[in-house]
Structures are given as C-alpha cells and as structure tokens.
Design an enzyme around this catalytic site. Structure first.
Site, PDB file in Angstrom:
ATOM      1  N   ASP A  13       3.546  -4.684  -5.537  1.00  0.00           N
ATOM      2  CA  ASP A  13       3.963  -6.000  -5.024  1.00  0.00           C
ATOM      3  C   ASP A  13       5.483  -6.085  -4.911  1.00  0.00           C
ATOM      4  OD1 ASP A  13       1.456  -7.083  -4.704  1.00  0.00           O
ATOM      5  OD2 ASP A  13       1.451  -8.174  -6.608  1.00  0.00           O
ATOM      6  N   GLU A  73       0.834  -1.214   0.000  1.00  0.00           N
ATOM      7  CA  GLU A  73       0.000   0.000   0.000  1.00  0.00           C
ATOM      8  C   GLU A  73       0.866   1.261   0.000  1.00  0.00           C
ATOM      9  OE1 GLU A  73      -2.817  -0.503  -0.875  1.00  0.00           O
ATOM     10  OE2 GLU A  73      -3.189  -2.566  -0.232  1.00  0.00           O
ATOM     11  N   GLU A 117      -0.200  -2.347  -9.624  1.00  0.00           N
ATOM     12  CA  GLU A 117      -0.241  -3.410  -8.615  1.00  0.00           C
ATOM     13  C   GLU A 117       1.066  -4.201  -8.593  1.00  0.00           C
ATOM     14  OE1 GLU A 117      -2.423  -3.632  -6.390  1.00  0.00           O
ATOM     15  OE2 GLU A 117      -3.797  -2.150  -7.239  1.00  0.00           O
ATOM     16  N   HIS A 140       2.140   1.995  -3.413  1.00  0.00           N
ATOM     17  CA  HIS A 140       1.145   2.580  -4.320  1.00  0.00           C
ATOM     18  C   HIS A 140       1.271   4.109  -4.394  1.00  0.00           C
ATOM     19  CE1 HIS A 140      -1.223  -0.516  -6.076  1.00  0.00           C
ATOM     20  NE2 HIS A 140      -1.692  -0.998  -4.947  1.00  0.00           N
TER      21      HIS A 140
HETATM   22 ZN   LIG Z   1      -2.716  -2.686  -4.638  1.00  0.00          ZN
END
Ligand SMILES: [Zn+2]
Length: 675
Positions: free
Chosen positions: A580, A516, A576, A519
């Site tokens: 990761d 998060e 994403e 992001h």
């Molecule tokens: Zn995410």
C-alpha cells in the site's frame, strides 16, 4: 487451490458476506465523488474521515453484510450482471450453446429450493454411508482421498504448485488443514472472546449433527470429539505469520519420505486414490503437522474419525442442503463470525457458487457482456507509467546499494502482466451438470477442479493461467510467475473510470497497479528473483536495511486498534502494508510524470489532492465489529481506514498537498519508508 503459492492480492472481498438486498447501485453513484467527503473534517487529523465521511454516514451496512464498502458496491453490480446472464442461461432453451447450458443448469439446480428441500439429505446418503462402513483405520487414506476428490477439505490438503526453488516445475504439495474454524489460533487462544467462540462452534457442530439425524446426546458427544481432534490439528499447525515466510513452508521430500514422516497413514493408497499423475517429489509445507497426523491416526479410534469426517462432509456441503442446514451454517459462519444479521438472498449465493465452480465458463459470458474493448489499452499505458515510476523510485532509493538496485531493476523488467481475462478459456465440458442435482453438481465440479490441479504435476507451468475469475473485484501479484493480474471485474469505477481525469485514475487503479508491483518487493516477494525462484539477490547490508525499514511499518500498523482488545497484527499485514505504501508513492510519481506541470484544479482541488482523495475513497467502508475481529485475526490486509491513514501518515507529499503541520495525527514523526 494455490494454498502454498504466496499469491498477494489487493483485498479480501470474500470475507465480506458480499451483497445487499434491493437494486444494484448504479454506476454514477460509484464514481469518485466530492459529495462523499466530510468537508467539516480536518484532512490532517483524519484523512479517511475527510475523504469518506459523508459516504460512511449515508451508507449503513445492509443486514446481510459483514462490511459495506466501495469494493462491495462494485462486487454487487458485477453480481447483478452475472444474475442477468445466469437467469437467461437457465431458461431450458434447446438452442443454448454448451457453455450457456452448463452454467444455466448449474444455477437453475442451485436455485431450485423446493427440489433441494424435498430431497433432504438423500444426496449425501451414499457419502455418509461410505464413512459409516469403514472397518479399519487403514481405510482412512482411501476415504480421505475420496473426500478430497469430492471437494471436501478435511484432515490435510493435497494440491500442486510451482516449486519455490525451481519455478519451471509443478510439484505435488502437502499442506496443513482439517479445521473448521478460520485459523488455528481460534483453537489455542484463551481470551474470553476466543473461549466464547469455541463454545459457539461446538454448539454449531452439535446442531448440524442433530439436523443430520443424531440424538441430542449423540450429537453432543460427537461435537466434543470434533473439537478434540481439530484442536490437536490446530496445535500441530504452523501459525499464519510464520506461513508468510516461504522458507518455513518449503520442505521438499521424496515420495517415500512422506511415509517415513507419518507411517500410520497409508500414503501410497492415498496418492493412488487421488488419481494424481506419477510423481517423485512432494513439497511438504510443515513436516511437524504430518507428525501430528501420524500420532492422531494412532491415538484416535476409528469411530471418532468417522465422527470427524461426517462433520466435515456436512459442513462442506451445507450450502446445497435444505434450509435448516443453511440457516444453522449462517448462524455460526455469518452471524457469529462476521456479525451479519441476515443471510444473503439465494440468487446471490448461487451466483457466487457458479463463479466458484464454473468460473471461467461464467466469466467468458461476463466478459462478452461487460468488458469494454478499450479498457485494456488504457490499462497497459498505466501499467507502463507505473513500472517506469517504480524504476525511478528504485534508482533514487537512498538506502540501497547499486548492486542490489541492479538486481531489483532486473526483477522489475521481468514482471509481466495479464489484464481482463484469460486468452484461453478453461474447458469444463467433461463436468456433468444436471438441473435437478445441486449437490451432485457441486461434487462433480469440485472433482474436476481437484483433478485439474493435480494433473499439472510434472507438466510445464502455464503462464496464461489465472488465479482469479474475470468478474472478481480484486487483483494479485504472483511471486513465482513474477506477474501482475487485473481481472475485468476491477477495471471499472471507482477504480478505473474513463470519464475521470488522470488524478482520479492514478489514485484508483494506478494505486492498485503500484500495490501489486510493490508486492514483488515486499518482505515476502523480495525473496523471489526475476524468474520466480526463492533465491536471495540482496547484499547482506541491503537486506538488513530492508528489515529495519519493514520493522518500522510493522510497528506503525501494530499500534492501530480496531475494536476493544483487537489490534492489527503488524507482521501478518506487513506485505500488504508495504505494498500500500509503495503503491501510493509510485502511483503519485506516475501521475506527476504523466500530467507534467498541469496543476489545474477541479472542484477546488489540485491534482495531488484529487489523487489522495480518490485513493481514500476507494476504501470507504463500514464494518461490523465481528468482521473487524475476524479480519485482524486472519486477513493479511489491514482494515480500510488504516490502509488510508497508515499510508498518508508516511507521505510528505500528502502533508504538503494538504498543508499539514507537525504534530497533527496525519504527520508521523518518524516516517516509515521501504519503497
Ligand atoms: Zn496486496
């Protein structure tokens, strides 16, 4: 809600028709477990198989599921807790408090299959009649406003959200919409699979209309009309990769400009009938879509619009209609699109609907029952450890100049967090819930939500508001709030486990926190500054470096095939995948900072090995082919196997921990690294 906001979540459990028959898995089965591994597999050939192989073998997908993974197990356990709460709340005890009565009666009405069956379509009759009584295309605006207020998504989307360029303002937002299949590409692609799905969709629309009393001939013509209109809307829509670019979905306009853009639709009537508070500015995501709307209003006959609106009403309310509608709805949206073989038991669906419609009322009871007091404290410590690690990572980045690093640190320091549940619970007391009116309850709850979202226009932003309900097994970063959010639902094993050592917890929830945080610095998040404004804080040379590095991740994931002819879309999943990769890296750094030189082995594995195993095991999951196809077409998250192997391929730390050699599949030749 928040469609224009670029919330970046951890995963998409919702895609899975979550939940299985039978009893919930108990907590001990859901922990990190070396027995889940396939020790015969070679970690450097296929790490996902090594970490999850035994679990994959012994956990086939239940008939009512599209996929079955550890997310689903946890979601399932949460549902069991919610069921207990709701069944107790549903007992018509006069001593119930107001919140209990509301969620209990909502659930009871939803579970009342007999009553729903007996009432047939009568709950929808006034709505169907309204559509039939339209006599002039000018009335479309009024009717669409009424449907939007009732929670029926159709034609386009009207909502509110923070202004991309001034995050202190909440503005009105107009977005594309109005299609019944999951994405515009389903209408436009001409491969055999897409053509087959379109035929099945038209057949589904036809059968729904037949169930609603149309003759087979009428229904056939009507279904073709729906397909024709939706195809035009799809053609006018922006694709999902472009929608990840905030600049492409940000077109602020003055209110009269919307009328100029699409003069054949009565916008002032529409805005008045939505009961939106007064506003001057509207952010239009994609103006071309509204030019299409304008053209279609002119070209398409009123009778055809009635057909289109009738379909959307039936489609939207299908879950609260008699079983024939439910079965038909499942047949397309469950069986055809996700591969699930059976519908989920009714109680699970009713738990979900209560969570969707009265989420913070139910969530409040969930937190009282299931959220441990000390979880928050431990989480705060881990968040601090992850933030510190990301700060060090930024400082050490070889490719970024000091000027941009300084700005990145400012942004990192400004990130706030919310853990568990809202400080202030949403008040649903104005929503009338009746024990014998499932469909009316849905309409009233949807109307409350629509109004609640519109009422924010022109008001100060509420930083305490949550975008997910407390039982949700997920987490998110909000670039406009610049905050990270972890609902109580995910703060449990296998993500967060007070009985496990740091290695396992940093591989689980630590990786989630890192994901998060990253992001905020992925291809989308990096375009927003510390205050949540879409404003470039990068030097041109650093931006170029970033893009080159991101292109490496794009190429890497685009090379993964999930089913015959179906590949991961490297651009759709870029944010994403970046999160990761960055998340795993900073989580490992945070672990090593925390444990120092203590390299004690457990079960024969070093802390680093256990970190990677815990990370891998969070994603253990079996999927149906249909679900994988749906996922790569619509979901910004890569399928689980590639979320694990894609990351470890890029990590020299992994290769060292498992003594991998050059040439093995988990050792990528040109390692991708953004963060
Ligand atoms: Zn995410």
């Amino acid at each position: 809600m928040l469609k224009l906001a670029v919330l970046a979540s951890l995963g998409t459990v919702a895609l899975a028709q979550t939940s299985a028959p039978g009893t919930a898995p108990n907590a001990s089965m859901m922990r990190f477990d070396v027995k889940a591994m396939d020790r015969a597999a070679e970690p450097c050939n296929d790490f996902y198989q090594f970490a999850c192989g035994n679990w994959l073998k012994s956990n086939p997908i239940p008939a009512d599921q599209a996929r079955w993974g550890r997310f689903n197990e946890l979601d399932e356990r949460n549902k069991e807790i919610l069921r207990e709460i709701l069944e107790a709340a549903a007992k018509p005890d006069p001593g119930r408090d107001a919140v209990t009565r509301q969620i209990g009666d909502y659930y009871a009405a939803c579970m009342d299959e007999k009553g729903i069956e007996a009432r047939g379509l009568s709950g929808l009759t006034p709505e169907l009649d309204r559509i039939q009584k339209l006599t002039d295309k000018k009335q479309l605006a009024e009717e669409v406003a009424h449907l939007h207020r009732s929670g029926v998504p159709t034609f386009f989307d009207f909502s509110s959200g923070q202004d991309f360029k001034d995050s202190t303002l909440v503005v009105a937002q107009l977005d594309q919409g109005g299609i019944g299949m999951p994405d515009r590409d389903y209408y436009l692609k001409d491969d055999p699979k897409s053509i087959e799905l379109r035929q099945k969709y038209v057949a589904h629309v036809r059968r729904m209309l037949e169930l609603a009393g149309r003759s087979p001939e009428q229904a056939k013509t009507m279904a073709d009309t729906v397909m024709r209109i939706e195809t035009e809307l799809a053609k006018g829509s922006l694709d999902n990769v472009s929608r990840r670019d905030p600049e492409k979905i940000y077109h602020p306009m003055k209110r009269p400009d919307v009328t100029m853009l699409a003069p054949s639709f009565a916008w002032e009537q529409y805005f008045a009938d939505t009961k939106a508070p007064p506003f001057q500015a509207v952010v239009v995501s994609y103006p071309d879509f509204f030019k299409t709307v304008d053209r279609l209003v002119k070209e398409i006959s009123l009778d055809d619009w009635k057909v289109y609106l009738t379909w959307h009403l039936l489609h939207s309310e299908a879950p609260m209609l008699p079983s024939a509608f439910l079965k038909e709805n499942f047949d397309f949206y469950g069986r055809t699109l996700t591969g699930a073989a059976e519908m989920r038991p009714r109680w699970k669906r009713c738990v979900d609907y209560t969570d969707n419609e009265l989420g913070e009322a139910l969530g409040r009871k969930y937190v009282e029952k299931a959220f441990g007091g000390n979880s928050k404290e431990r989480m705060l410590k881990m968040v601090a450890a992850l933030e510190k690690a990301l700060g060090e990572d930024i400082d050490k980045l070889p490719w970024m100049t000091p000027a941009t690093k300084k700005e990145a640190q400012v942004k990192l320091k400004a990130i706030t967090n919310k853990i568990g549940y809202p400080e202030k619970w949403r008040d649903y007391s104005s929503v009338v819930i009746k024990r014998d009116d499932a469909i009316g309850n849905a309409f009233r709850a949807d109307e409350f939500e629509f109004q609640r979202v519109l009422n924010k226009i022109g008001k100060p932003v509420d930083p305490l508001e949550w975008g997910m309900t407390p039982p949700t097994v997920n987490a998110y970063y909000d670039p406009q709030m610049n905050n990270i959010n972890f609902p109580a639902g995910i703060l449990q094993p296998p993500f967060f486990d007070s009985t496990m050592d740091d290695a396992v917890n940093f591989g689980g929830i630590g990786m989630v926190i890192g994901h998060e945080l990253t992001h905020g610095f992925d291809d989308e998040g990096r375009q927003f500054d510390a205050k949540g404004n879409l404003q470039d804080w990068w030097t041109p040379v650093d931006a170029k470096e970033f893009q080159q590095r991101a292109a490496c991740v794009d190429d890497q994931y685009a090379s993964f095939t999930v089913a015959p002819g179906a590949h991961i879309n490297g651009k759709l999943t870029l944010g994403e995948n970046t999160a990761d990769n960055g998340g795993a890296r900073v989580a490992l750094m945070a672990l090593l900072n925390t444990i120092g030189k203590d390299m004690k082995k457990v079960d024969g594995f070093t802390p680093e090995q256990r970190f990677f195993l815990a990370f891998g095991q969070v994603w253990c999951s079996n999927e149906r082919e249909e679900a994988l196809r749906l996922q790569v077409a619509t979901d910004p998250h890569s399928p689980p196997k590639f979320r694990v192997n894609g990351v470890v391929q890029n990590m020299p730390e992994f290769q060292k921990a498992f003594s991998c050699k050059v040439g093995q599949p988990m050792v990528k030749q040109n390692v991708c690294r953004v963060w």
